[in-house]
Write an enzyme that holds these catalytic residues in place. Structure first.
Site, short mmCIF file in Angstrom:
data_model
loop_
_atom_site.label_atom_id
_atom_site.label_comp_id
_atom_site.label_asym_id
_atom_site.label_seq_id
_atom_site.Cartn_x
_atom_site.Cartn_y
_atom_site.Cartn_z
N TYR A 142 1.03 -1.04 -0.20
CA TYR A 142 -0.13 0.04 -0.26
C TYR A 142 0.53 1.25 0.08
O TYR A 142 0.16 2.85 -0.49
CB TYR A 142 -0.86 -0.09 1.54
CG TYR A 142 -1.78 -1.19 1.54
CD1 TYR A 142 -2.32 -2.04 0.27
CD2 TYR A 142 -2.81 -1.12 2.33
CE1 TYR A 142 -3.80 -2.64 -0.08
CE2 TYR A 142 -3.96 -1.80 2.14
CZ TYR A 142 -3.97 -3.21 1.32
OH TYR A 142 -4.97 -4.08 1.15
N LYS A 191 3.24 -15.07 2.57
CA LYS A 191 3.58 -16.66 1.53
C LYS A 191 4.84 -16.13 1.02
O LYS A 191 5.57 -16.43 0.48
CB LYS A 191 2.73 -14.76 0.30
CG LYS A 191 1.91 -16.16 -0.97
CD LYS A 191 1.76 -16.83 -0.65
CE LYS A 191 0.49 -18.14 -1.75
NZ LYS A 191 0.55 -18.77 -1.83
N ASP A 223 -3.26 -18.13 1.89
CA ASP A 223 -4.15 -18.96 1.43
C ASP A 223 -4.53 -19.97 2.14
O ASP A 223 -5.87 -20.15 2.46
CB ASP A 223 -3.90 -19.48 0.15
CG ASP A 223 -2.60 -20.17 0.24
OD1 ASP A 223 -1.53 -19.86 1.47
OD2 ASP A 223 -2.09 -20.68 -0.99
N ASP A 247 -5.77 -6.74 6.25
CA ASP A 247 -6.65 -6.03 4.64
C ASP A 247 -7.82 -6.93 5.41
O ASP A 247 -8.54 -7.52 5.62
CB ASP A 247 -6.30 -4.55 4.21
CG ASP A 247 -7.06 -4.08 4.03
OD1 ASP A 247 -8.49 -4.08 4.41
OD2 ASP A 247 -7.14 -3.42 3.00
N ASP A 251 -10.73 -8.64 8.12
CA ASP A 251 -12.36 -8.36 7.57
C ASP A 251 -13.21 -10.01 8.01
O ASP A 251 -14.27 -9.97 7.83
CB ASP A 251 -12.90 -7.99 6.47
CG ASP A 251 -12.67 -6.35 6.01
OD1 ASP A 251 -11.85 -6.00 7.04
OD2 ASP A 251 -12.88 -5.97 4.98
#
Ligand code: NAD
Length: 356
Positions: A142, A191, A223, A247, A251
């Protein structure tokens, strides 16, 4: 003790829910002998209306001079035509940057009284779950360099993903410290099978773990973590991850509790003030109708007492009052089942004060 709290009520349901949270803080102060001094400041849409600027300098100065910041929510359709640099959401990014808030802490807990709202089968949920997601907030893809190039006549977008070792060290320490006062287990999500950024992340978290020999560390690919959250959420306690993965996973963790109006958050830096806010937005669809659930904001205050002021007992008292109100059948519209009596925003706030 006296504590100075900068209060940003914000837009939509913000003023309704923050008013209830302030009521609960006042009641807590009365019960335990503390004074909370509130200074209301503007940010987001309300600040655009009053000053033309989504984050006035005065707001930043007062927040910096306070012991903590309490925020409702900002934004709404009225401000959709604002230029990108002056959108209400920009005020949040500005505050995080100005206050150096690099750690976002989001608990996702399933309340027994609200088990019906959980979208996951009872046989999977078992005795429930109580997860804390620690998300890095000021780095990663980001904040990396962004650009467009043209290759073979095609436009290509680039966002540079990167983490430096010191950035990983400080967020990892937050997670391990949190785990020390919980069940001493950290799951670090990355990852590392594909990304160099993640390999640096994993090596660094492993080194930091050596400072906390009592805490069990496990690494998990993102994942798999997304899958495990719905397959067996009870296996997680503290989950630490970067900005992008956090992020999405925070959620996901929130939504499996089934009730967006219940979930608090804290954004913390190296020193005070931290910023405390519900995870939901300004809910313009129900603003001004006394339908909003104030619990997420009230629980954000419980986090404030614990993390910014070190008031563990007072924080636990607020959490217990919320749980007692829920156990007594108190419901706002978002968490009520068909036919159940529905409380207004202020009735729920008052009932929690009464439980305190
Ligand atoms: P939202 O979270 O505001 O609302 C989503 C749904 O959840 C709506 O149906 C709403 O009525 C309901 N809801 C949310 N909070 C509730 C509560 N406390 N009690 C009962 N029901 C509740 O998300 P959205 O509709 O996507 O966004 C609305 C505005 O909020 C947008 O302008 C968005 O940019 C802004 N927003 C702000 C923040 C923030 O200030 N941190 C976060 C997210 C969205």
């Amino acid at each position: 003790m006296e504590y100075k709290i900068a209060v940003i009520k914000g837009d939509g349901i913000g003023p309704e829910i923050v008013t209830e949270a302030m009521k609960v803080l006042d009641k807590t102060g009365e019960k335990f002998g503390h004074t909370f001094i509130f200074t209301e400041v503007l940010a987001g849409g309300a600040a655009i209306d009053a000053t033309g600027n989504c984050l006035p300098d005065k707001t930043v100065a007062i927040c910096k001079a306070s012991d903590s910041v309490l925020l409702g929510a900002v934004g709404g359709p009225k401000y959709d035509t604002q230029p990108p640099a002056n959108r209400p959401e920009k005020a949040l990014l500005g505050l995080r940057e100005q206050l150096g808030l690099f750690a976002n802490i989001r608990p996702a807990k399933m309340y027994k009284a609200l088990a019906d709202a959980c979208p996951i089968k009872e046989s999977i949920i078992g005795s429930g779950f109580d997860i804390t997601v620690v998300r890095e907030l000021t780095g990663d893809v980001y904040f990396g360099k962004k650009m467009r190039t043209e290759e073979n006549g095609m436009v290509v977008g680039h966002d540079d993903m990167n983490y430096s070792v010191p950035e990983v060290v400080r967020i990892a320490r937050r997670a391990f410290e949190m785990a020390m006062v919980r069940s001493k287990k950290v799951t670090s999500v990355d990852k590392a099978n594909v990304l160099e950024t993640s390999r640096v992340w994993r090596e660094t978290v492993t080194k930091v773990a050596a400072e906390y020999p009592d805490v069990q560390l496990e690494h998990m690919y993102v994942d798999n973590a997304a899958m495990q959250l719905v397959r067996n959420p009870g296996q997680f306690d503290v989950m630490v991850t970067g900005n992008l993965f956090g992020d999405i996973l925070s959620d996901e963790a929130s939504m499996i509790t089934g009730s967006i109006g219940m979930l608090p958050s804290a954004s913390l830096g190296e020193a005070n003030p931290g910023m405390y806010e519900p995870i939901h937005g300004s809910a313009p669809d129900i603003a001004g109708k006394s339908l909003a659930n104030p619990i997420a904001t009230i629980l954000s205050c419980a986090m404030m007492l614990k993390y910014s002021f070190g008031l563990e007992t007072e924080s636990a008292a607020i959490e217990a009052a919320v749980e007692a109100a829920l156990n007594s059948g108190a419901r706002t519209a978002d968490i009520a089942k068909a036919g159940e009596h529905v409380l207004s925003t202020s009735e729920m706030g008052s009932l929690i004060c009464k439980q305190l």
